[in-house]
Design a protein around this motif. Structure first.
Motif, mmCIF file in Angstrom:
data_model
loop_
_atom_site.group_PDB
_atom_site.id
_atom_site.type_symbol
_atom_site.label_atom_id
_atom_site.label_comp_id
_atom_site.label_asym_id
_atom_site.label_seq_id
_atom_site.Cartn_x
_atom_site.Cartn_y
_atom_site.Cartn_z
ATOM 1 N N ALA A 194 0.905 -1.158 0.000
ATOM 2 C CA ALA A 194 0.000 0.000 0.000
ATOM 3 C C ALA A 194 0.938 1.201 0.000
ATOM 4 N N THR A 195 0.995 1.920 -1.123
ATOM 5 C CA THR A 195 1.991 2.990 -1.205
ATOM 6 C C THR A 195 1.358 4.373 -1.009
ATOM 7 N N LEU A 196 2.237 5.340 -0.834
ATOM 8 C CA LEU A 196 1.793 6.725 -0.621
ATOM 9 C C LEU A 196 1.917 7.547 -1.892
ATOM 10 N N LYS A 197 2.115 6.859 -3.001
ATOM 11 C CA LYS A 197 2.264 7.578 -4.271
ATOM 12 C C LYS A 197 0.935 8.168 -4.708
ATOM 13 N N SER A 198 1.030 9.263 -5.429
ATOM 14 C CA SER A 198 -0.160 9.785 -6.095
ATOM 15 C C SER A 198 -0.154 9.243 -7.529
ATOM 16 N N CYS A 199 -1.029 9.738 -8.368
ATOM 17 C CA CYS A 199 -0.997 9.343 -9.777
ATOM 18 C C CYS A 199 -1.384 10.565 -10.596
ATOM 19 N N LEU A 200 -1.310 10.442 -11.906
ATOM 20 C CA LEU A 200 -1.512 11.624 -12.749
ATOM 21 C C LEU A 200 -2.987 11.963 -12.936
ATOM 22 N N SER A 201 -3.231 13.259 -12.902
ATOM 23 C CA SER A 201 -4.541 13.787 -13.272
ATOM 24 C C SER A 201 -4.619 13.764 -14.800
ATOM 25 N N GLU A 380 7.281 -10.396 0.114
ATOM 26 C CA GLU A 380 7.429 -9.532 1.293
ATOM 27 C C GLU A 380 6.281 -8.534 1.338
ATOM 28 N N VAL A 381 6.221 -7.824 2.470
ATOM 29 C CA VAL A 381 5.274 -6.711 2.577
ATOM 30 C C VAL A 381 6.074 -5.504 3.085
ATOM 31 N N PRO A 382 6.468 -4.614 2.175
ATOM 32 C CA PRO A 382 7.269 -3.465 2.603
ATOM 33 C C PRO A 382 6.431 -2.437 3.360
#
Ligand SMILES: [Zn+2]
Length: 494
Positions: A194-201, A380-382
């Protein structure tokens, strides 16, 4: 050697033990494992395109109804969109489920490229698993809520057309998410995270150019080529690329370019996506692209009409929920693969050039990504990572994330480095590796929903973080006023 005394062992057992509520949801999923996999495989076989996923949507909605959910079908102007609810009190925890396939990606459940039905759609983004993991989680949560007298409501959103017409944006505009407190979504991927990245509008627009037809050999001077306008516009946009920000993306296809070479085309059409990290950056570039289209009409003495097909926002991450998903993934434990899974994975990995895998892993920016290069599957689960980073795709989950705390996590469904929207994705989404990812994801989603239902402090923290990240910015629907989902899109010949 690690030495543990009795009290430490007891403490460790308490830490590792799942709560009775989560035990219940996981057990329900395990007991219904065969049925859940069967549903996912049925949707895989159907491989229906966005907005016409009639059978896939019905399978999921019927299953929820059979399990006591109240189902509202055909929401937000889309026959395949639905909301299934169980419970009536607060908090309201929601799960998103997608079920649309991608055109032209039909593929057998085989580790080499072999279309099942040549030219037909395939589940190249694993949405057969997306919808089914969410549905299974929703029913498992309901059973745990009943058994342990947990208050609240669980809602499953059947979300059509993620791949092309962004069904959730219509659902947001039409108020389907009002009253919801938090949203979970699961997407197949090549990592458990589960990452904290956003994505493109994104903005999505079609350009139609109108010229004059003429004999291309005998009287070309009487013609005005709409195709020339499309081509000159593309040239202009390709020069624009040098002057856009690093994370922007602009891409197009030519949908219509004329009939045959001896007729000057009087009609041509292109379809553009314009993407950037922030909504206002997209709007800036979008207006520039419109100017270029205007310029092309002047160069060719043609006329142009453009049709905005809507757009998407960037994703608002939520670390509070990501951390909870991560701890649930670790508690439940990543899938164990058997020989058949590993043999299939090995063959798939042989179809992925090492340099492509290297770039994929590097691009993920996962801490210690180099350690993944020698692995077939993520085991793994980072910790959540990627704060401030943006991934270069877009999703309509983002528009939901502007309304309420929402997280879409991923579980390893595909061999590490598998390219997106590929035959390899289709194949793996229908076999053992995919099935294990599906079951794992359903358990994680159910467990995290139970946390959100039972831990009021967790929900408060998630909401506080959501407000802080929005920092007062407002969401304005990127849909043109009054636009309806293009339900007849697959019937249009031109
Ligand atoms: Zn997808």
């Amino acid at each position: 050697m690690l030495e543990l005394n009795a009290s430490k062992v007891l403490l460790l057992c308490v830490v590792l033990a799942m709560s009775a509520e989560k035990e219940s949801s996981s057990s329900w999923i395990e007991e219904n494992r065969t049925r859940i996999i069967k549903i996912s495989d049925e949707i895989w076989e159907l491989a229906e395109l966005g907005l016409i996923e009639f059978k896939s949507s019905k399978i999921l909605a019927d299953e929820l109804e059979r399990n006591g959910f109240k189902v509202e079908r055909g929401v937000a102007g889309m026959p395949t969109a639905f909301v299934a609810s169980w419970g009536s009190s607060k908090p309201v925890i929601s799960i998103l489920g997608e079920f649309d396939a991608l055109p032209g990606l039909s593929q057998k459940k085989a580790p080499s490229k072999e279309p099942l039905h040549l030219g037909k759609p395939g589940h190249g983004c694993g949405h057969n698993i997306h919808g089914t993991s969410g549905m299974a989680a929703a029913v498992a949560i309901k059973n745990a809520m009943q058994k342990h007298r947990i208050g609240g409501t669980v809602k499953f959103f059947g979300c059509p057309a993620e791949e092309n017409f962004n069904g959730k944006v219509f659902m947001v505009r039409d108020g389907c998410f009002s009253g919801v407190d938090a949203v979970l979504s699961h997407h197949p991927g090549d990592m458990n995270c589960a990452t904290l990245k956003s994505c493109l509008s994104l903005d999505n627009v079609k350009f139609s150019f109108f010229g004059k037809s003429a004999h291309a050999g005998g009287s070309p001077h009487q013609g005005r080529s709409a195709l020339d306008a499309v081509e000159l516009m593309n040239v202009g946009v390709n020069y624009l690329r040098e002057h856009v920000i690093q994370d922007a993306r602009i891409h197009y296809v030519v949908e219509k370019g004329g009939e045959q070479p001896n007729i000057v085309p009087d009609y041509a059409r292109s379809w553009y996506y314009v993407r950037a990290p922030e909504r206002d950056q997209v709007e800036y570039l979008y207006n520039w692209v419109l100017d270029i289209a205007e310029g092309a009409t002047k160069m060719t003495r043609t006329e142009m009409k453009y049709e905005s097909m809507g757009g998407l926002y960037n994703l608002i991450p939520n670390k509070t929920i990501c951390k909870k998903i991560t701890s649930n993934m670790r508690e439940i434990g990543v899938p164990k693969y058997d020989e058949e899974d590993l043999e299939f994975a090995q063959k798939i990995s042989e179809s992925i050039p090492p340099e492509m895998k290297y770039e994929e892993m590097k691009e993920s920016k996962r801490p210690n990504w180099e350690s993944l290069l020698d692995k077939l599957l993520d085991d793994e689960v980072p910790d959540p990572w990627g704060e401030g980073l943006v991934s270069h795709g877009s999703t309509d989950v983002a528009d939901v994330s502007w309304q309420i705390p929402a997280v879409e996590f991923s579980t390893a469904t595909w061999v590490l480095g598998t390219p997106g929207h590929s035959w390899q994705n289709v194949a793996q989404s229908g076999v053992g590796i995919g099935h294990k990812s599906l079951i794992f994801a359903a358990k994680v989603m159910a467990a995290t929903s139970i946390d959100l239902l039972t831990d009021t402090e967790l929900l408060k923290r998630a909401n506080k973080e959501h407000k802080q990240r929005l920092a007062g910015k407002e969401y304005k629907s990127p849909l043109p006023l009054g636009i309806q989902p293009p339900l007849d899109i697959w019937n249009k010949s031109v």
